[in-house]
Write a protein that holds these residues in place. Structure first.
Motif, PDB file in Angstrom:
ATOM      1  N   VAL A  23       0.844  -1.208   0.000  1.00 39.84           N
ATOM      2  CA  VAL A  23       0.000   0.000   0.000  1.00 39.84           C
ATOM      3  C   VAL A  23       0.873   1.251   0.000  1.00 39.84           C
ATOM      4  N   SER A 107      -0.923   1.225   6.536  1.00 44.93           N
ATOM      5  CA  SER A 107      -1.196   0.402   5.339  1.00 44.93           C
ATOM      6  C   SER A 107      -2.439  -0.476   5.496  1.00 44.93           C
ATOM      7  N   TRP A 108      -2.671  -0.995   6.660  1.00 45.01           N
ATOM      8  CA  TRP A 108      -3.814  -1.899   6.846  1.00 45.01           C
ATOM      9  C   TRP A 108      -5.157  -1.169   6.921  1.00 45.01           C
ATOM     10  N   HIS A 111      -5.944   0.822   2.579  1.00 46.49           N
ATOM     11  CA  HIS A 111      -5.580   0.069   1.367  1.00 46.49           C
ATOM     12  C   HIS A 111      -6.251   0.595   0.110  1.00 46.49           C
ATOM     13  N   CYS A 114      -3.606   4.407  -1.782  1.00 49.72           N
ATOM     14  CA  CYS A 114      -2.150   4.178  -1.660  1.00 49.72           C
ATOM     15  C   CYS A 114      -1.386   5.501  -1.576  1.00 49.72           C
TER      16      CYS A 114
ATOM     17  N   HIS B  32      -8.437  -4.647   9.158  1.00 52.47           N
ATOM     18  CA  HIS B  32      -8.261  -4.092   7.810  1.00 52.47           C
ATOM     19  C   HIS B  32      -9.450  -3.233   7.398  1.00 52.47           C
ATOM     20  N   ASP B  34     -11.280   0.365   6.704  1.00 52.85           N
ATOM     21  CA  ASP B  34     -10.761   1.591   6.096  1.00 52.85           C
ATOM     22  C   ASP B  34     -11.246   2.845   6.813  1.00 52.85           C
TER      23      ASP B  34
END
Ligand code: FAD
Lengths: 672, 150
Positions: A23, A107-108, A111, A114, B32, B34
């Protein structure tokens, strides 16, 4: 090599095997960072925590004179210690390294963006650099430690802890408040999930404890005072008199004495005020129940005898303390599911005792009436809902799950079926939480042995009422059964068993003395369930067993062994090492007003001292590191910014915030 | 000089306790899930260490919203949560005096596994800042008005 204390920062951005680099464009991050003042190297690696990654950092420290290290990788909780080791091996102070979490917090969670994640990584790493510029070398706080632990509570958890600590060569003092060892486990018969006899296992453990030369045991004893800090706690213990001399023990037990409800059998039977808790208990010398003895002469061996309680106090120095004060079963309110009003409503602990007293081969009766139909109701005093269930005396509802009671109830259903095959069993549950290894088998067995399951909702619990005269059974249980889409059912039974949950014991005196905390569920609070399990916020004070929340015997022992391991590793070297993140006063800036002392909640953490500055005697605040929790309350109180938490200073925070907020050019100016 | 080509949008600082919000943020990462990139999380031992001026300075430097994610009543530090709340309450009038919308600063209890509440707080702050814009602009506009009045 650096000259004139020149800052030489090494910046390392980890790919984390793709976890970050899939990412975040790590190469761009590294290239951007090298442009900032004092950044001497900025590198990437597939896996910074690998031997190769760590060797690279070590080589830079040795060969390029790097004296501050910033690593962007996974969460600090995972590898901060690893990298502290890396920099230490290369000869750098471990606190001159700063860890940036680029995986869990970048990054997690970004995603889908980027570019945004890469820019954020640059900011996070920049903040790391900004902080690194203000890092000072720190030394862990090292204190001499007494190789002696105090264990509070003589239930299975306290016994296990004491034995494990003693086996590692430390002295242990075990204090138990009641006159006998064993705690709640002594009141159980067979244990799930092994089927072993509770008291056989317990007695084996007690034997090992009493035979161990490094363990000193005091029953009827309590902690009444504590001062000092980890490694050097001064504790005062108060012990009540046993009251009965061994020589008159047997005569005392057979004498005609006043009787009170027997708490060992949850009030089902009565016992004398000189008593043994149960046959085979330890110590075997009977004890006087001082709470219920009114001081009148008692006739023992034909002699009028007055008994005297002459409590003794004694002082000890211990390095660490294990709190294993256990739990108490929930006592339903008067009228809750008919408890206390309908005689055929009992709790699960009471039924366990009733079966033990009944003995083998006899039919099941209650109040001399044969029992044919039994309803077991789950979640009594557990998983309560605010607004639905009335609060308890302390204004709280027990919204937690007591975990152990589901399997304990099914274990009881199976035992009832095995001992009395003609019983009709009804299991009224909200959810079946047979979570542990081997627990689910109890549910399967109950299904197979024709226990009938009925399901209620938390806000629509069953109702228990006394039957009308002439009814076939003394009690009626009403339930809207959600296994049959809420069908209203009536179950006439002879006995209702309430599967009561776990309640925290009232240990408010200990909470105050030890300065530990309880959580919202009122059980004792560990510092962090994953990162610092069984530790409290007070260094050297650890928790074992159900003092911390509902647990099985197996879990209580595991927690007790963990607590013992913590204590042994803490005291084993005769010296304790603590993180240096405690308050530190800048004597130049301090003007001795004592504002920091006023807000500090920790005893003896800060005091005023007369010191000599520029030839003048002045009052200044001084921190006792061992007593400081590092919370920083004093930092916000000081009008002169004269106090800071080492490693977490306000200046470091401000520098990091600048790195998030300012344009790079502005930031360079600020850094300059 | 290096540039950071980030999208121009209000920035959120999250001060998260190690025993609460910071571990909570790590849990969100493990799922994970967002959330926007304009969020910068700093670990703190206990927010009772931050004086009122610290928050004011943070806004003045260009942070637009601050979420203080502490451990609430589960804090292992005696008196820490109460003191943190008191300091933040005392910051509000000072923010007003600079023309800052007090909703830019929020204290909220987040535990180590509070993933949904964490995301909710971030989303709410994000939505708020979208509506009220940059803190620096708010401070400047207010200062401008004050100057005019004088
Ligand atoms: C109905 C029921 C059935 C159960 N069945 C099972 C089963 O089948 N299998 C299983 O694995 N688990 C079972 N359990 C759980 C089991 O009882 C507990 O896991 C175990 O007893 C916990 O031990 P402990 O040492 O933590 O606490 P406790 O047994 O409560 O011991 C704590 C001790 O500390 C002492 N103490 C308290 N305060 C102080 C103080 N201030 N100073 C000094 N001493 C103090 C107390 O007097 C007590 O002796 C059951 C529990 C219940 C309620």
């Amino acid at each position: 090599m650096p000259e004139n204390n020149e800052l030489r920062i090494g910046v390392y951005t980890c790919y984390c095997g793709g976890n970050i680099s899939d990412v975040v464009d790590c190469e761009r991050v590294a290239k951007t960072l090298i442009e900032f003042p004092n950044v001497v190297v900025s590198r990437t690696d597939m896996s910074m925590c690998s031997d190769a990654g760590q060797s690279m950092i070590e080589a830079d420290i040795r060969e390029k004179g790097i004296n501050r290290v910033v690593i962007g990788a996974c969460a600090p909780s995972l590898h901060e210690q690893t990298f502290r080791g890396t920099v230490t091996r290369a000869g750098l102070n471990p606190y001159l390294y700063h860890h940036v979490g680029l995986r869990e917090q970048d990054s997690w969670v970004h995603h889908c963006d980027c570019e945004g994640a890469t820019c954020k990584a640059m900011r996070l790493m920049l903040a790391g650099v900004a902080k690194a510029r203000h890092l000072d070398p720190l030394e862990p706080i090292r204190l001499a430690a007494e190789k002696h632990a105090l264990v509070i509570g003589g239930g299975v958890a306290g016994l296990r802890s004491a034995l494990d600590i003693a086996r590692r060569g430390l002295n242990v003092t075990l204090i138990e408040k009641s006159p006998f060892l064993g705690g709640r486990m002594a009141q159980l018969e067979t244990l799930f999930p092994t089927g072993e006899d509770a008291r056989t296992g317990l007695h084996g453990l007690i034997q090992k404890v009493i035979q161990h030369p490094k363990i000193t045991l005091f029953t009827q004893a309590q902690l009444v005072k504590m001062a000092g800090y980890v490694g050097d706690y001064q504790v005062t213990i108060e012990q009540q008199s046993r009251g009965v001399h061994v020589e008159i023990a047997e005569a005392a037990l057979t004498a005609n004495l006043p009787e009170v409800p027997d708490e060992f059998n949850y009030g089902l039977t009565r016992r004398k005020i000189i008593y043994r808790a149960y046959p085979g208990c330890y110590p075997s010398t009977p004890a006087v129940d001082w709470k219920n003895y009114n001081g009148e002469p008692l006739v023992i061996n034909g002699q009028p005898t007055v008994l005297y309680n002459e409590p003794k106090t004694f002082d000890l120095t211990v390095g660490a303390i294990v709190v294993a004060t256990g739990f108490k079963p929930y006592e339903p309110r008067q009228g809750e599911y008919g408890y206390g009003e309908i005689p055929e409503v009992v709790t699960l602990p009471q039924l366990i005792r009733h079966l033990a007293l009944l003995g083998d081969g006899k039919p099941l009766t209650w109040n001399d009436h044969p029992v044919r139909d039994v309803a077991l109701i789950h979640c009594v005093g557990s998983r309560e809902i605010e607004g639905v269930h009335p609060p308890h005396e302390d204004g709280e509802v027990n919204n937690y799950c007591s975990r152990v009671c589901c399997t304990a109830t099914l274990h009881m259903a199976n035992e009832l079926h095995e001992r009395f095959p003609h019983l009709n069993l009804y299991d009224l549950y909200e959810d079946i939480r047979t979570y542990g290894h081997g627990h689910e088998q109890y549910y399967r067995d109950a299904l197979e042995n024709t226990t009938r399951f009925l399901r209620f909702h938390g806000d629509d619990r069953p109702e228990v009422v006394a039957a009308e005269p002439g009814d076939t059974h003394p009690v009626l249980v009403r339930i809207n059964d959600h296994l049959t889409w809420g069908e209203a059912m009536e179950v006439p039974v002879d006995l209702v068993v309430l599967a009561v949950g776990f309640m925290p014991r009232d240990v408010s005196d200990l909470i105050k003395l030890l300065k530990i905390s309880a959580g919202t569920d009122r059980f004792l609070l560990e510092r962090h369930p994953k990162l610092q399990p069984v530790e409290t916020a007070v260094p050297g004070v650890v928790l074992a067993g159900t003092a911390q929340g509902p647990m099985t015997v197996q879990e209580s022992c595991a927690a007790a062994s963990a607590a013992a391991a913590k204590v042994s590793s803490l005291l084993g070297q005769g010296q304790v090492e603590l993180e240096p993140f405690v308050a530190k006063v800048d004597l130049e800036k301090c003007d001795g007003t004592g504002t920091c002392m006023e807000v500090c909640q920790y005893e003896d953490a800060i005091h005023l001292e007369t010191v000599l500055i520029a030839g003048q005697e002045v009052r200044r605040a001084v921190v006792t590191p061992a007593n400081c929790s590092g919370c920083g309350g004093c930092v916000s109180a000081c009008p002169n910014r004269a106090i800071d938490v080492q490693g977490w200073t306000l200046t470091q925070y401000e520098a990091m915030i600048d790195a998030f907020a300012l344009e790079p050019a502005e930031l360079v100016e600020v850094m300059a | 000089m290096a540039t950071i080509p980030e999208a121009q949008r209000p920035k959120i600082l999250i001060l998260a306790t190690l025993s609460g919000g910071y571990a909570g943020a790590d849990s969100v990462g493990q799922l994970h899930t967002d959330y926007p990139t304009n969020t910068y999380i700093l670990p703190v031992i206990c927010p009772c260490m931050f004086p009122e001026e610290f928050y004011l300075r943070t806004f003045e430097q260009g942070i637009d919203g601050i979420l203080v994610m502490y451990s609430g009543t589960d804090s292992p530090y005696r008196g820490g949560p109460e003191r943190a709340a008191k300091l933040i309450n005392q910051t509000y009038p000072l923010m007003k005096a600079r023309g800052l919308d007090t909703r830019r600063l929020k204290l909220t209890a987040i535990c180590t596994v509070c993933t949904k509440p964490f995301l909710k707080e971030v989303q709410q702050m994000e939505a708020l800042l979208e509506g009220i814009g940059y803190a620096k602009a708010e401070i400047a506009a207010y200062a401008g008005k004050e100057n005019m009045a004088n």
